[in-house]
Scaffold this motif. Structure first.
Motif, PDB file in Angstrom:
ATOM      1  N   LEU A 172       0.845  -1.193   0.000  1.00 32.68           N
ATOM      2  CA  LEU A 172       0.000   0.000   0.000  1.00 32.68           C
ATOM      3  C   LEU A 172       0.881   1.244   0.000  1.00 32.68           C
ATOM      4  O   LEU A 172       1.806   1.352   0.811  1.00 32.68           O
ATOM      5  N   VAL A 173       0.616   2.168  -0.906  1.00 35.17           N
ATOM      6  CA  VAL A 173       1.354   3.425  -0.985  1.00 35.17           C
ATOM      7  C   VAL A 173       0.578   4.514  -0.266  1.00 35.17           C
ATOM      8  O   VAL A 173       1.120   5.247   0.552  1.00 35.17           O
ATOM      9  N   TRP A 174      -0.695   4.641  -0.602  1.00 39.65           N
ATOM     10  CA  TRP A 174      -1.580   5.594   0.077  1.00 39.65           C
ATOM     11  C   TRP A 174      -3.020   5.153  -0.066  1.00 39.65           C
ATOM     12  O   TRP A 174      -3.371   4.410  -0.973  1.00 39.65           O
ATOM     13  N   LEU A 175      -3.831   5.614   0.890  1.00 39.52           N
ATOM     14  CA  LEU A 175      -5.264   5.363   0.883  1.00 39.52           C
ATOM     15  C   LEU A 175      -5.956   6.667   1.213  1.00 39.52           C
ATOM     16  O   LEU A 175      -5.657   7.286   2.242  1.00 39.52           O
ATOM     17  N   GLU A 176      -6.816   7.108   0.334  1.00 37.80           N
ATOM     18  CA  GLU A 176      -7.596   8.321   0.550  1.00 37.80           C
ATOM     19  C   GLU A 176      -9.031   7.909   0.854  1.00 37.80           C
ATOM     20  O   GLU A 176      -9.597   7.056   0.178  1.00 37.80           O
TER      21      GLU A 176
ATOM     22  N   SER B  60     -13.757   2.115  -5.389  1.00 33.36           N
ATOM     23  CA  SER B  60     -15.043   1.441  -5.477  1.00 33.36           C
ATOM     24  C   SER B  60     -15.813   1.966  -6.693  1.00 33.36           C
ATOM     25  O   SER B  60     -15.652   3.120  -7.082  1.00 33.36           O
ATOM     26  N   SER B  61     -16.660   1.125  -7.250  1.00 32.22           N
ATOM     27  CA  SER B  61     -17.524   1.568  -8.340  1.00 32.22           C
ATOM     28  C   SER B  61     -18.810   2.184  -7.798  1.00 32.22           C
ATOM     29  O   SER B  61     -19.587   2.756  -8.545  1.00 32.22           O
ATOM     30  N   SER B  62     -19.018   2.098  -6.493  1.00 34.37           N
ATOM     31  CA  SER B  62     -20.224   2.648  -5.875  1.00 34.37           C
ATOM     32  C   SER B  62     -20.107   4.163  -5.719  1.00 34.37           C
ATOM     33  O   SER B  62     -19.125   4.650  -5.157  1.00 34.37           O
ATOM     34  N   PRO B  63     -21.110   4.913  -6.164  1.00 40.10           N
ATOM     35  CA  PRO B  63     -21.050   6.374  -6.020  1.00 40.10           C
ATOM     36  C   PRO B  63     -21.162   6.828  -4.568  1.00 40.10           C
ATOM     37  O   PRO B  63     -20.849   7.976  -4.251  1.00 40.10           O
ATOM     38  N   ASP B  64     -21.568   5.933  -3.667  1.00 37.18           N
ATOM     39  CA  ASP B  64     -21.690   6.271  -2.245  1.00 37.18           C
ATOM     40  C   ASP B  64     -20.369   6.146  -1.489  1.00 37.18           C
ATOM     41  O   ASP B  64     -20.278   6.569  -0.338  1.00 37.18           O
ATOM     42  N   GLU B  65     -19.372   5.535  -2.117  1.00 35.33           N
ATOM     43  CA  GLU B  65     -18.084   5.315  -1.449  1.00 35.33           C
ATOM     44  C   GLU B  65     -17.024   6.225  -2.065  1.00 35.33           C
ATOM     45  O   GLU B  65     -16.835   6.228  -3.277  1.00 35.33           O
ATOM     46  N   HIS B  66     -16.372   6.973  -1.193  1.00 33.43           N
ATOM     47  CA  HIS B  66     -15.398   7.971  -1.646  1.00 33.43           C
ATOM     48  C   HIS B  66     -14.016   7.639  -1.102  1.00 33.43           C
ATOM     49  O   HIS B  66     -13.514   8.286  -0.189  1.00 33.43           O
ATOM     50  N   TRP B  67     -13.420   6.596  -1.663  1.00 40.47           N
ATOM     51  CA  TRP B  67     -12.067   6.211  -1.288  1.00 40.47           C
ATOM     52  C   TRP B  67     -11.299   5.793  -2.531  1.00 40.47           C
ATOM     53  O   TRP B  67     -11.890   5.384  -3.522  1.00 40.47           O
ATOM     54  N   ARG B  68      -9.995   5.935  -2.459  1.00 37.28           N
ATOM     55  CA  ARG B  68      -9.071   5.474  -3.503  1.00 37.28           C
ATOM     56  C   ARG B  68      -7.836   4.958  -2.806  1.00 37.28           C
ATOM     57  O   ARG B  68      -7.434   5.466  -1.770  1.00 37.28           O
ATOM     58  N   VAL B  69      -7.223   3.948  -3.406  1.00 33.95           N
ATOM     59  CA  VAL B  69      -6.007   3.386  -2.818  1.00 33.95           C
ATOM     60  C   VAL B  69      -4.999   3.130  -3.937  1.00 33.95           C
ATOM     61  O   VAL B  69      -5.371   2.764  -5.044  1.00 33.95           O
ATOM     62  N   ALA B  70      -3.729   3.376  -3.635  1.00 36.28           N
ATOM     63  CA  ALA B  70      -2.644   3.134  -4.595  1.00 36.28           C
ATOM     64  C   ALA B  70      -1.746   2.039  -4.052  1.00 36.28           C
ATOM     65  O   ALA B  70      -1.390   2.026  -2.870  1.00 36.28           O
ATOM     66  N   TRP B  71      -1.386   1.119  -4.934  1.00 37.67           N
ATOM     67  CA  TRP B  71      -0.514  -0.014  -4.596  1.00 37.67           C
ATOM     68  C   TRP B  71       0.679  -0.022  -5.534  1.00 37.67           C
ATOM     69  O   TRP B  71       0.564   0.359  -6.686  1.00 37.67           O
ATOM     70  N   GLU B  72       1.842  -0.481  -5.029  1.00 40.36           N
ATOM     71  CA  GLU B  72       3.032  -0.685  -5.846  1.00 40.36           C
ATOM     72  C   GLU B  72       3.533  -2.093  -5.646  1.00 40.36           C
ATOM     73  O   GLU B  72       3.482  -2.620  -4.514  1.00 40.36           O
ATOM     74  N   HIS B  73       4.039  -2.699  -6.731  1.00 37.16           N
ATOM     75  CA  HIS B  73       4.617  -4.040  -6.624  1.00 37.16           C
ATOM     76  C   HIS B  73       5.803  -4.024  -5.663  1.00 37.16           C
ATOM     77  O   HIS B  73       6.569  -3.075  -5.624  1.00 37.16           O
ATOM     78  N   TYR B  74       5.939  -5.070  -4.872  1.00 34.71           N
ATOM     79  CA  TYR B  74       7.113  -5.244  -4.016  1.00 34.71           C
ATOM     80  C   TYR B  74       8.309  -5.487  -4.876  1.00 34.71           C
ATOM     81  O   TYR B  74       8.254  -5.986  -5.951  1.00 34.71           O
TER      82      TYR B  74
END
Length: 159
Positions: free
Chosen positions: A43-47, A145-159
């Motif tokens: 995990l790099v960041w989670l908004e 998420s594809s849900s319009p009710d959920e407002h989060w984003r997460v970025a991942w990087e390969h180890y």
């Protein structure tokens, strides 16, 4: 006739070599995209949306794993969990920890994947199909998420 037969044998040899080198698998569009997913990601960041309605970066760490045979698992831990109710319509974590596993299918055209939850810390997720929007930017996999009710984003990087 002899040249035609020789040309046919050469074409057959080239075709068999190509199939052998590709492992006998179709390396069309979806296989190429699946290969981009496969592996372990950090995990790099989670908004996420805070109680104030604004998007904040969460202080957390995590691991996401995709296998070639269509399995995945995810674990995310908040470093300093806050007692709060989820801002969106869905609860994914308990006590600042999220853990689940299951299978996935990729819809390359829609830039989405479906995560079929087989096991989870939050048991209401078990048996659910969670649709996720993805994008590859630089060396990161961005998921939301594809849900319009959920407002989060997460970025991942390969180890």
């Amino acid at each position: 006739m002899k040249k035609l037969l020789s040309l046919g044998v050469v074409c057959l040899f080239i075709g068999m070599t190509a199939v052998t080198l590709s492992g006998g698998q179709d390396r069309g569009g979806n296989e190429d995209v699946r290969e981009q997913f496969v592996g372990a990601w950090r995990l790099v960041w989670l908004e996420e949306e805070g109680a104030d309605g604004k998007i904040h970066r969460a202080d957390c760490t995590g691991l996401l794993v995709f296998t070639r045979d269509g399995h995945m698992s995810v674990q995310v831990m908040e470093r300093n969990p806050q007692a709060r109710t989820p801002a969106g319509s869905e609860q994914y974590s308990q006590g600042g920890y999220e853990a689940s596993f299951g299978t996935y299918e990729i819809d390359e055209r829609a830039h989405m994947f479906i995560y079929r939850v087989e096991g989870a810390l939050v048991r209401t997720l078990i048996g659910r199909d969670l649709t996720r929007v993805y994008d590859f930017a630089d060396k990161q996999l961005i998921v939301k998420s594809s849900s319009p009710d959920e407002h989060w984003r997460v970025a991942w990087e390969h180890y």
